[in-house]
Design a protein around this motif. Structure first.
Motif, PDB file in Angstrom:
ATOM      1  N   PRO A   1       3.113  73.345 -33.705  1.00  0.00           N
ATOM      2  CA  PRO A   1       3.669  72.016 -34.002  1.00  0.00           C
ATOM      3  C   PRO A   1       4.174  71.271 -32.767  1.00  0.00           C
ATOM      4  CG  PRO A   1       4.367  73.578 -35.664  1.00  0.00           C
ATOM      5  CD  PRO A   1       3.647  74.378 -34.628  1.00  0.00           C
ATOM      6  N   ALA A   2       4.946  71.932 -31.906  1.00  0.00           N
ATOM      7  CA  ALA A   2       5.470  71.253 -30.720  1.00  0.00           C
ATOM      8  C   ALA A   2       4.337  70.834 -29.785  1.00  0.00           C
ATOM      9  CB  ALA A   2       6.455  72.163 -29.984  1.00  0.00           C
TER      10      ALA A   2
ATOM     11  N   THR B   1       2.521  67.783 -31.288  1.00  0.00           N
ATOM     12  CA  THR B   1       3.312  66.563 -31.105  1.00  0.00           C
ATOM     13  C   THR B   1       3.197  66.057 -29.674  1.00  0.00           C
ATOM     14  OG1 THR B   1       4.889  67.260 -32.795  1.00  0.00           O
ATOM     15  CG2 THR B   1       5.634  65.582 -31.231  1.00  0.00           C
ATOM     16  N   SER B   2       3.314  66.967 -28.708  1.00  0.00           N
ATOM     17  CA  SER B   2       3.182  66.592 -27.302  1.00  0.00           C
ATOM     18  C   SER B   2       1.776  66.093 -26.989  1.00  0.00           C
ATOM     19  CB  SER B   2       3.531  67.788 -26.421  1.00  0.00           C
ATOM     20  OG  SER B   2       3.338  67.488 -25.058  1.00  0.00           O
TER      21      SER B   2
ATOM     22  N   TYR C   1      -0.358  64.687 -29.043  1.00  0.00           N
ATOM     23  CA  TYR C   1      -0.599  63.361 -29.632  1.00  0.00           C
ATOM     24  C   TYR C   1       0.031  62.283 -28.761  1.00  0.00           C
ATOM     25  CZ  TYR C   1      -1.034  59.619 -33.041  1.00  0.00           C
ATOM     26  OH  TYR C   1      -1.354  58.432 -33.666  1.00  0.00           O
ATOM     27  N   ALA C   2       1.213  62.549 -28.222  1.00  0.00           N
ATOM     28  CA  ALA C   2       1.840  61.586 -27.310  1.00  0.00           C
ATOM     29  C   ALA C   2       0.967  61.393 -26.070  1.00  0.00           C
ATOM     30  CB  ALA C   2       3.231  62.072 -26.914  1.00  0.00           C
TER      31      ALA C   2
END
Length: 267
Positions: A151-152, A155-156, A158-159
């Motif tokens: 998950p982390a 998220t990173s 996608y940024a």
């Protein structure tokens, strides 16, 4: 490269029975994503298919670069080849699997097709300090991002994809999930990422597959080989070969980017 020139060149190759050279840049979204391992493993799998593979190493001479992992000592660099000081066969080092490896500066502005007119060119791409693509990666036919499925990390990643989209006005890119423990979860993650990119960025984010977590990867690294070479029956090797097999079926796209290879046009 000018789209009209590229289309004409590709058309001539097809008339002569030659497949156009595809340039694929492989880049990791975050530390430890495994992009260098992916580039090397895909190169080894493509070489096993009988393809001529040139792998440009933008991370040389850092530890864990392609040249470091394969313990290669090329005689020259891409700059030496484009400057006509050495030919590719003189400058590049040949890995045991048959992949030709050539260090390339992340600032190199050249069309690698002018130096490697056959097979496929892979770029183990480096980002600059602001997370932008190198000129070689920006000028590639395909950009393949390597992501971890946690998950982390997602998220990173996608940024980072949003930053790339903003910096380069990307319309399409491909990605693979590396280190997958559960295939069903990976498929859901890939679907969600593709949907989010389409909805919020108007970006076509195409999944190419996954590479499963595999204890044989560490043993292959210890042997300074890819898992494709050392342990071809392992889960990760099977996954890398499946992606490599599919690469030849990726549809060709008309280049929609500005010319980023001025030397090639001036030649």
């Amino acid at each position: 490269m000018n789209a009209r020139v590229t289309d004409q060149a590709d058309g001539l190759r097809r008339l002569l029975g030659q497949a156009p050279v595809r340039v694929v840049a492989v880049a990791g979204m975050g530390p430890g994503a495994g992009a260098t391992t992916a580039a090397m493993s895909l190169g080894a799998a493509l070489a096993q298919q009988g393809k001529d593979v040139l792998l440009l190493d933008e991370h040389h001479p850092k530890v864990r670069s392609v040249c470091d992992v394969w313990a290669l000592g090329p005689r020259g660099t891409l700059a030496d080849v484009t400057g006509r000081r050495l030919r590719v066969d003189q400058a590049a080092a040949s890995a045991v699997c048959g992949v030709q490896v050539l260090p390339a500066s992340p600032g190199a502005i050249v069309d690698p097709r002018t130096q490697w007119p056959r097979g496929i060119v892979l770029v183990d791409a480096a980002f600059d300090d602001e997370g932008r693509l190198s000129p070689l990666a920006e000028g590639a036919d395909e950009l393949l991002l390597v992501l971890q499925p946690h998950p982390a990390a997602i998220t990173s990643a996608y940024a980072g994809i949003k930053r790339l989209h903003r910096a380069h006005a990307l319309k399409q890119l491909r990605f693979l999930l590396n280190g997958v423990a559960d295939v069903g979860t990976a498929q859901q993650v890939m679907h969600n990422l593709a949907q989010a990119a389409s909805r919020y960025l108007a970006l076509s984010l195409l999944p190419v597959g996954w590479v499963r977590t595999d204890p044989w990867l560490a043993d292959a690294a210890r042997l300074r080989q890819t898992v494709v070479e050392a342990f071809p029956a392992s889960a990760a090797a099977v996954d890398f070969r499946a992606i490599a097999d599919d690469m030849g079926r990726w549809p060709w796209r008309t280049p929609a980017r500005p010319a980023v290879f001025p030397q090639a046009l001036a030649a």
